[in-house]
Design an enzyme around this catalytic site. Structure first.
Site, PDB file in Angstrom:
ATOM      1  CG  MET A 123       2.761   2.838   6.536  1.00  0.00           C
ATOM      2  SD  MET A 123       3.996   4.013   6.957  1.00  0.00           S
ATOM      3  CE  MET A 123       5.307   3.439   5.841  1.00  0.00           C
ATOM      4  CB  CYS A 124       2.420  -1.562  10.913  1.00  0.00           C
ATOM      5  SG  CYS A 124       3.514  -0.229  11.401  1.00  0.00           S
ATOM      6  NE  ARG A 125      -0.345  -4.853   6.666  1.00  0.00           N
ATOM      7  CZ  ARG A 125      -1.153  -4.121   5.779  1.00  0.00           C
ATOM      8  NH1 ARG A 125      -2.048  -5.037   4.996  1.00  0.00           N
ATOM      9  NH2 ARG A 125      -1.549  -2.961   5.810  1.00  0.00           N
TER      10      ARG A 125
END
Length: 271
Positions: free
Chosen positions: A1-3
């Site tokens: 998804m994201c960091r």
């Protein structure tokens, strides 16, 4: 998804989260080590910081890979603050790739980043029914973008007033941010607002992943809900999706946990 990653402590440059650390967000954008969903984070990036001369934080967001912005290293080296937030994005299928869908989202003094995904239908009951969303948000954009749920309570007749609670994008993260910001604007303590939104959204969407970083300049509230989160306490507090370097002291946060960092210390609570 994201960091994503955040810092609270003595002023330091944004580059400490992005390019200076051996496994900062620049590296995590193309070679994350612990990411459970997605393999690269090339759908945009953003960062926010606080300046003594402003009442609201400064944001810089792009809808391109973080390594493609030739201006970023210089900017990140001089943008200094005692409260920093940065994120790299891997867009959920069906979500738009645009700056308005890229963290950090903001409202007043608050910044918010979301690592995860959530059905927007799960957020509808948490958003005010009298908020008007701009037509461009309701209409969507490129082919393949998910439409606004039919049950959305907005008519899209006009843009919201300044400071309104309308999500700025079709993106699920923008809707989540709007729900949190509405409670912060009403005076609810940040830890309570974040915990309520996360638990109520997850009740409707049990598969939701709701890792949040919410910064207010003098505090950071974070959640681990469905993805990894680590803390490192030394001269201040680092919170990150995965360790930014190989120093000892990084601690994994248990899932379904609320973390509050302030000048008084760090508290960790199950939610």
């Amino acid at each position: 998804m994201c960091r994503h990653a955040a810092w609270l402590g003595p002023p330091r440059p944004l580059s400490s989260l992005i390019g200076e650390a051996e496994h900062g967000l620049l590296h995590q954008a193309y070679a994350p080590r612990l990411q459970r969903y997605g393999t690269v984070n090339a759908d945009g990036f953003g960062m926010g910081w606080y300046d003594d001369g402003r009442t609201e934080p400064v944001r810089y967001r792009r809808s391109i890979p973080i390594w493609a912005d030739a201006n970023l290293p210089g900017l990140a080296a001089v943008a200094r603050s005692g409260c920093l937030l940065a994120a790299v994005r891997s867009a959920t299928i069906g979500m738009p790739i645009e700056e308005s869908a890229t963290a950090p989202f903001s409202d007043g003094r608050w910044l918010l980043s979301h690592n995860g995904r959530v059905e927007r239908d799960a957020l509808l009951p948490l958003l005010s029914a009298d908020v008007t969303v701009p037509e461009h948000v309701l209409a969507g954009g490129a082919d393949g973008e998910a439409p606004v749920p039919a049950s959305a309570p907005w008519n899209g007749a006009a843009a919201p007033a300044a400071g309104g609670a309308a999500p700025e994008s079709l993106c699920d993260s923008a809707w989540l941010a709007a729900a949190v910001f509405a409670r912060l604007r009403a005076g609810m303590p940040a830890a309570e607002a974040v915990a309520r939104i996360v638990t109520e959204a997850a009740r409707t969407d049990p598969a939701a992943r709701l890792n949040l970083l919410v910064c207010g300049g003098s505090e950071i509230v974070a959640t681990a809900w469905g993805d990894t989160l680590f803390t490192h306490v030394h001269e201040g507090v680092l919170l990150a999706s995965e360790p930014l370097d190989g120093r000892p002291g990084w601690r994994a946060v248990d899932d379904r946990t609320l973390v509050v960092a302030s000048p008084d210390g760090v508290s960790v609570t199950r939610i």
